[in-house]
Design an enzyme around this catalytic site. Structure first.
Site, PDB file in Angstrom:
ATOM      1  N   ASP A 226       0.809  -1.213   0.000  1.00 36.93           N
ATOM      2  CA  ASP A 226       0.000   0.000   0.000  1.00 36.93           C
ATOM      3  C   ASP A 226       0.847   1.271   0.000  1.00 36.93           C
ATOM      4  O   ASP A 226       1.888   1.341   0.658  1.00 36.93           O
ATOM      5  CB  ASP A 226      -0.883  -0.020   1.258  1.00 36.93           C
ATOM      6  CG  ASP A 226      -1.753   1.207   1.399  1.00 36.93           C
ATOM      7  OD1 ASP A 226      -2.647   1.385   0.564  1.00 36.93           O
ATOM      8  OD2 ASP A 226      -1.529   1.982   2.357  1.00 36.93           O
ATOM      9  N   GLU A 302       1.087  -0.614  -5.085  1.00 38.95           N
ATOM     10  CA  GLU A 302       0.193   0.515  -5.348  1.00 38.95           C
ATOM     11  C   GLU A 302       1.011   1.798  -5.348  1.00 38.95           C
ATOM     12  O   GLU A 302       1.577   2.185  -4.320  1.00 38.95           O
ATOM     13  CB  GLU A 302      -0.888   0.612  -4.270  1.00 38.95           C
ATOM     14  CG  GLU A 302      -1.841   1.769  -4.523  1.00 38.95           C
ATOM     15  CD  GLU A 302      -2.487   2.320  -3.261  1.00 38.95           C
ATOM     16  OE1 GLU A 302      -3.657   2.743  -3.327  1.00 38.95           O
ATOM     17  OE2 GLU A 302      -1.820   2.364  -2.209  1.00 38.95           O
TER      18      GLU A 302
END
Length: 456
Positions: A226, A302
């Site tokens: 993330d 990401e």
């Protein structure tokens, strides 16, 4: 229009032939990945919240419709200030989702079914309720520099102490928060309850690698990582200060200084050290396979960053990086009125830029964006899903997109997403991620086939 459609189908035919000729030998190559938002995916016990046993119940469904692996948004212990992305214990399952035994049963079932489990790894920050942060606040020598602290600066005019820099959080307002106990500011690039970890501290790097090894040892096939661009910030200067970030050139496009878009984030995102960290994590995944055997463990990253940076996440020609650096060029550049030639242009852009020996990937939705069918139109949802499944390489699908689920209207009063709640009644809906996180529609009965306590 007919010519454009013909061009698109011709391109897809060529790409389909390309895909068949380059079918990967490893399990993850040319794979089909399915993102699960656990809180609203499947509630197995009727408590109104999705859970791990609910995921386990539906693994066969995912296998039956052709998915290679399931990526679960965070399932770790959390106060839920940002719905799992604020982790208070990286080694424990969030109680609302189940137990470690439930997790182990899910892994066992996944192996029986023949589907891989990938976990969301949130390395940039923890919860302020994490033991590490509590110890850091208290000045424990082992954790004193686990987070980014600063005394702040004294305003020469007022004599008052103020934040160290003008840095703004992704969710609005200053990225610095004063702590009364420690008498210093700490950095949080997201909500105040998500203090940023300090990756210039080797102890932090080692601890987060230990987190990865722990879950790999539990049988997961890899991680979706993330918010990678936020890992590092510009280091302190010789005066022990952080530089202010410059204001954007055209302030009229984002006039509010409390909005993140008001600044050019040249000191808080995409620092040179970030890619090195990704390469270190890839080395860890490769080493784990060498030491423990089994299948390849993979990384999906990401990074909402420049196109060139996205490509560098694959590696630098010497060191390998992410197996699947999410192709957000595809996600962010296709709109409801996009014509076929533009779609082809962005397909070719990625394929032509990839380094030799890597695999393409295609992403059209996730939990942070409005749903595919709402963005592109319900009437075109199936076509875009077919496109996603036809292109060579890896496809990533957000849960519910295969059904053409649309966004659910959530009022200002009912909003819980911090990105929306930090806004105002006039602007919140465009910012809110709540509409895409509503319960999976298992059937046409009320409450999506289950009685969910909350919408997300």
């Amino acid at each position: 229009m007919q010519k454009a459609t013909t061009a698109l189908f011709f391109a897809l035919s060529v790409l389909a032939l390309f895909a068949s000729s380059t079918q990967g030998k490893d399990w993850w190559e040319n794979g089909n990945y399915y993102q699960i938002y656990p809180r609203s995916f499947r509630d197995s016990d009727g408590d109104g919240i999705g859970d791990l046993n609910g995921v386990t119940e539906k693994l066969q469904y995912l296998k039956d419709i052709g998915f290679t692996a399931a990526w679960l948004s965070p399932i770790f212990k959390s106060p839920m200030a940002d719905f799992g992305y604020d982790i208070s214990d990286f080694y424990q399952i969030h109680p609302e989702y189940g137990t470690m035994e439930d997790f182990e049963n899910m892994i066992k079932k996944a192996k029986e079914v023949g589907i891989k489990i990938i976990l969301d790894f949130v390395p940039n920050h923890s919860s302020d309720e994490n033991e590490w942060f509590i110890k850091s606040v208290d000045g424990d020598p082992a954790y004193a520099d686990f987070y980014i602290w600063h005394n702040g600066i004294v305003n020469e005019t007022t004599g008052e102490r103020q934040p160290p820099s003008n840095w703004v959080s992704v969710f609005r307002y200053s990225a610095w928060e004063w702590n009364d106990v420690r008498q210093q500011y700490y950095l949080h690039q997201f909500v105040t309850k998500q203090p940023d970890l300090n990756y210039r501290n080797p102890a932090v790097v080692n601890e987060m690698k230990n987190v990865m090894r722990f879950w790999l040892g539990k049988g997961v096939a890899g991680f979706r990582i993330d918010a990678v661009p936020y890992l590092f910030e510009k280091d302190l200067d010789r005066y022990n200060n952080y530089p202010d970030e410059p204001v954007i050139d055209d302030v009229s496009t984002c006039p509010d200084p409390d909005d993140a878009c008001h600044l050019k984030h040249i000191y808080t995102q995409d620092q040179p050290e970030t890619l090195d960290m990704v390469y270190q994590w890839r080395a860890l995944a490769d080493e784990f396979k060498k030491e423990h055997g089994g299948d390849t463990r993979i990384l999906l990253t990401e990074a909402y960053t420049s196109f060139d940076n996205m490509i560098l996440y694959y590696g630098n020609g010497i060191r390998n990086g992410s197996h699947i650096p999410f192709n957000f060029d595809f996600l962010t550049n296709l709109q409801n009125d996009t014509k076929a030639p533009t779609v082809v242009e962005h397909i070719e852009k990625w394929l032509n830029a990839m380094p030799e020996g890597v695999i393409a990937n295609w992403v059209l939705g996730n939990h942070d964006n409005k749903r595919l069918a709402s963005r592109y139109g319900v009437q075109r949802a199936d076509l875009f899903n077919i496109l996603l499944q036809t292109l060579p390489g890896n496809a990533v699908t957000y849960n519910g997109e295969e059904l053409a689920m649309t966004d659910v209207y959530i009022s200002w009063e009912d909003s819980v997403d911090p990105q929306a709640c930090n806004s105002d009644p006039d602007r919140y809906y465009d910012l809110s991620r709540d509409p895409a996180r509503t319960p999976y529609q298992w059937d046409a009965s009320p409450n999506a086939g289950k009685c969910y306590k909350t919408l997300i």
